[in-house]
Write a protein that holds these residues in place. Structure first.
Motif, PDB file in Angstrom:
ATOM      1  N   GLY A 194       0.819  -1.199   0.000  1.00 28.66           N
ATOM      2  CA  GLY A 194       0.000   0.000   0.000  1.00 28.66           C
ATOM      3  C   GLY A 194       0.851   1.246   0.000  1.00 28.66           C
ATOM      4  O   GLY A 194       2.057   1.195  -0.248  1.00 28.66           O
ATOM      5  N   HIS A 249      -3.620   3.872   1.926  1.00 25.83           N
ATOM      6  CA  HIS A 249      -4.172   2.734   1.193  1.00 25.83           C
ATOM      7  C   HIS A 249      -3.561   1.456   1.760  1.00 25.83           C
ATOM      8  O   HIS A 249      -2.343   1.271   1.714  1.00 25.83           O
ATOM      9  CB  HIS A 249      -3.861   2.862  -0.297  1.00 25.83           C
ATOM     10  N   THR A 250      -4.398   0.583   2.294  1.00 25.02           N
ATOM     11  CA  THR A 250      -3.948  -0.671   2.885  1.00 25.02           C
ATOM     12  C   THR A 250      -4.656  -1.838   2.199  1.00 25.02           C
ATOM     13  O   THR A 250      -5.640  -1.637   1.471  1.00 25.02           O
ATOM     14  CB  THR A 250      -4.269  -0.706   4.388  1.00 25.02           C
ATOM     15  N   GLU A 277      -6.657  -3.715   3.488  1.00 25.32           N
ATOM     16  CA  GLU A 277      -8.028  -3.766   4.021  1.00 25.32           C
ATOM     17  C   GLU A 277      -8.918  -2.655   3.481  1.00 25.32           C
ATOM     18  O   GLU A 277     -10.135  -2.673   3.689  1.00 25.32           O
ATOM     19  CB  GLU A 277      -7.994  -3.663   5.556  1.00 25.32           C
ATOM     20  N   GLY A 278      -8.348  -1.666   2.814  1.00 28.72           N
ATOM     21  CA  GLY A 278      -9.141  -0.565   2.309  1.00 28.72           C
ATOM     22  C   GLY A 278      -8.401   0.754   2.421  1.00 28.72           C
ATOM     23  O   GLY A 278      -7.179   0.783   2.591  1.00 28.72           O
ATOM     24  N   GLU A 279      -9.143   1.861   2.339  1.00 31.60           N
ATOM     25  CA  GLU A 279      -8.538   3.189   2.348  1.00 31.60           C
ATOM     26  C   GLU A 279      -9.100   4.041   3.480  1.00 31.60           C
ATOM     27  O   GLU A 279     -10.278   3.950   3.829  1.00 31.60           O
ATOM     28  CB  GLU A 279      -8.806   3.918   1.023  1.00 31.60           C
ATOM     29  N   GLN A 280      -8.211   4.869   4.036  1.00 27.95           N
ATOM     30  CA  GLN A 280      -8.605   5.993   4.877  1.00 27.95           C
ATOM     31  C   GLN A 280      -8.214   7.240   4.100  1.00 27.95           C
ATOM     32  O   GLN A 280      -7.086   7.341   3.602  1.00 27.95           O
ATOM     33  CB  GLN A 280      -7.862   5.990   6.204  1.00 27.95           C
ATOM     34  N   THR A 281      -9.121   8.181   3.989  1.00 27.35           N
ATOM     35  CA  THR A 281      -8.799   9.365   3.196  1.00 27.35           C
ATOM     36  C   THR A 281      -9.623  10.555   3.654  1.00 27.35           C
ATOM     37  O   THR A 281     -10.627  10.413   4.351  1.00 27.35           O
ATOM     38  CB  THR A 281      -9.041   9.111   1.693  1.00 27.35           C
TER      39      THR A 281
END
Length: 293
Positions: free
Chosen positions: A185, A198-199, A201-205
């Motif tokens: 990521g 971006h990991t 498991e999904g995104e934090q943004t």
């Protein structure tokens, strides 16, 4: 008079770069415990040498005002990379619309913080443009460099007109970004816009387009730096933007200047010739000695 009368625990020097050495030496001589000094900490070889000598002998604890290291969103990006969730960091990209002395030192500090502050060990690049050599933040207009760090990670560093334009902002100073790419990521941070982690498991943004949000975040970052300085004075860890690290970063910038003049990579740490800045000005400014191309 104020330093002698009030005996403050912490002062903040906010002068132009040309006045750093005199005032930092005064603060040290008068025994002030702590001092935050605005960036850039230096702008040529002579003041870098003077501050390196001061750093070795002073009892004052100096921190440099690269306050965005304490920005909440950049801190989240740093923590995500340090957690191991993204795997090993492989590459960093940093860019800014303004020059090395202005936003460039910020982006170098951001990149190093995301990597856990490894030492820069090699730099290879080019600089150009003379319009800003004698301005408020004296430096070439533009720069492009590859930086190698002690942990094996490389960074592409782009400053000035060639830097990527982000967020649709017309203002040059709002193009200020760092991104670290890892095995699983990446994490990126823009001073005036989006941050993203971006990991697998999904995104934090998040995206902020309200100027008030930027002011609030900047205040939180400045507060974070001040709190870190107070904790250092109370016996805690040195601030991430301590003078020794800032001088290390500035040594890399001097290495970039030499690389541009000599047209080859420069190993770091680097013992610069005393007249490096004068050679750089002569090479970039046609009004000096007819210009040396």
């Amino acid at each position: 008079q104020m330093l002698r009368a009030e005996k403050p625990d912490l002062v903040h020097i906010i002068t132009p770069p040309s006045a750093r050495v005199e005032l930092m030496t005064l603060v040290s001589d008068l025994g002030v415990p702590g001092c935050i000094v605005e960036k850039p900490v230096a702008w040529q070889v002579s003041d870098w040498r003077a501050l390196a000598a001061l750093e070795q002998n002073t009892q004052t604890r100096f921190g440099v005002g690269a306050q965005f290291r304490y920005h909440p969103n950049l801190t989240d990006c740093r923590n995500a990379l340090a957690s191991g969730r993204l795997g090993q960091t492989l590459f960093v990209e940093a860019s800014a619309g303004l020059n090395i002395c202005d936003q460039g030192v910020h982006t170098l500090d951001w990149a190093m913080s995301l990597l856990g502050d490894p030492a820069p060990v090699r730099i290879f690049g080019q600089v150009g443009g003379a319009d800003q050599l004698h301005g408020r933040h004296p430096a070439p207009n533009d720069a492009l460099a590859e930086v190698w760090f002690a942990n094996g990670v490389r960074m592409l560093w782009t400053l000035g007109a060639a830097a990527p334009r982000i967020g649709g902002h017309p203002e040059t100073y709002k193009h200020c970004r760092v991104a670290a790419y890892a095995e699983n990521g990446y994490a990126s941070f823009e001073e005036f816009g989006r941050w993203l982690i971006h990991t697998p498991e999904g995104e934090q943004t998040g995206l902020s387009e309200d100027p008030a949000d930027s002011v609030e975040s900047n205040g939180a970052a400045q507060l974070g730096l001040t709190r870190a300085m107070i904790a250092w004075l109370a016996g805690g860890e040195p601030v991430g933007t301590n003078l020794g690290r800032a001088l290390q970063q500035w040594n890399a910038i001097l290495g970039l200047y030499a690389s541009a003049l000599w047209r080859r990579p420069v190993e770091l740490p680097f013992d610069p010739p005393d007249d490096l800045w004068e050679w750089l000005v002569a090479a970039l400014d046609p009004a000096i000695n007819g210009g040396v191309r």
